[in-house]
Design a protein around this motif. Sequence first.
Motif, short mmCIF file in Angstrom:
data_model
loop_
_atom_site.label_atom_id
_atom_site.label_comp_id
_atom_site.label_asym_id
_atom_site.label_seq_id
_atom_site.Cartn_x
_atom_site.Cartn_y
_atom_site.Cartn_z
N GLY A 10 0.85 -1.21 0.10
CA GLY A 10 0.03 0.03 -0.02
C GLY A 10 0.93 1.33 0.09
N VAL A 11 1.81 1.17 0.67
CA VAL A 11 2.75 2.29 0.71
C VAL A 11 3.81 2.69 -0.43
CG1 VAL A 11 4.66 3.40 2.16
CG2 VAL A 11 2.67 2.44 3.43
N ARG A 12 4.40 1.39 -0.87
CA ARG A 12 5.36 1.27 -1.71
C ARG A 12 4.99 0.75 -3.00
NH1 ARG A 12 11.12 -0.32 -0.12
NH2 ARG A 12 11.51 0.72 -2.05
N GLY A 13 3.67 0.48 -3.22
CA GLY A 13 3.36 -0.19 -4.57
C GLY A 13 3.83 -1.68 -4.72
N ILE A 14 2.94 -2.36 -5.46
CA ILE A 14 3.19 -3.74 -5.66
C ILE A 14 4.79 -3.69 -6.59
CG2 ILE A 14 2.70 -5.69 -7.07
CD1 ILE A 14 -0.33 -5.06 -6.33
N TRP A 34 13.36 -14.04 -6.17
CA TRP A 34 14.55 -14.68 -5.51
C TRP A 34 14.61 -14.39 -3.99
CZ3 TRP A 34 18.85 -12.67 -3.04
CH2 TRP A 34 19.87 -13.63 -2.83
N VAL A 35 13.87 -13.31 -3.67
CA VAL A 35 13.98 -13.13 -2.28
C VAL A 35 13.05 -14.16 -1.52
CG1 VAL A 35 13.15 -11.23 -0.41
CG2 VAL A 35 14.63 -10.58 -2.40
N HIS A 45 12.81 -3.35 0.47
CA HIS A 45 12.35 -3.75 -0.78
C HIS A 45 10.90 -4.48 -0.23
CE1 HIS A 45 11.22 -6.35 -4.37
NE2 HIS A 45 11.95 -5.29 -5.01
N PRO A 46 9.85 -4.16 -0.97
CA PRO A 46 8.58 -4.79 -0.43
C PRO A 46 8.42 -6.23 -0.42
CG PRO A 46 8.07 -2.86 -2.17
CD PRO A 46 9.66 -3.40 -2.15
#
Length: 174
Positions: free
Chosen positions: A28-32, A41-42, A118-119
């Motif tokens: 919601g804050v950073r976007g998809i 990978w993460v 990162h999201p």
Amino acid sequence: MIRYVHHQLRGTSVAACVMVVSAVVAFGVRGIPEHDGKSWWVVGLFVAVGALSGAVSITRLNWVGEVRDFESALPLANPVAALPAQDPLRFRLLDVDYLATMGVVIGVPTLAASLLWHPAAAFYPLVSATEWLMRAARAARWERRHGVLLWRGHVEEQPLGKGQFLYSSQRPTP
């Protein structure tokens, strides 16, 4: 006292809740995040680390494996008095105290990392969820193989120390 398998499944459900909340806030804050290889990978790394940790914890290795603890479990002296009256997992999959504690321990760092780095870091609870799910599966297999139920907790009549493994028969005695 709580059944060991149920404790591990509760932990898995709490980790899933923390992951969902962190993902909703981060996305919601950073976007998809864009469909890049880094995000997957993460997430794959989190699952792999959890699987490796779970694989080590369900072995017979000294100090890290739990199977030796299962085998050293003692029988409950009075199962009728010591065991809970109802199945705690069926009625309380999410324990509020456990959710609050793990929300602080796992949720705050996860949310911070997903907002600052990162999201995809919102999926960090997959490490714990994978390990706890593997532990639950191993304990359920051990219970089935031995025909007993594995409990963890403290019984006043059996002062063995907190966290001692105890077992009872699968069918309650009349």
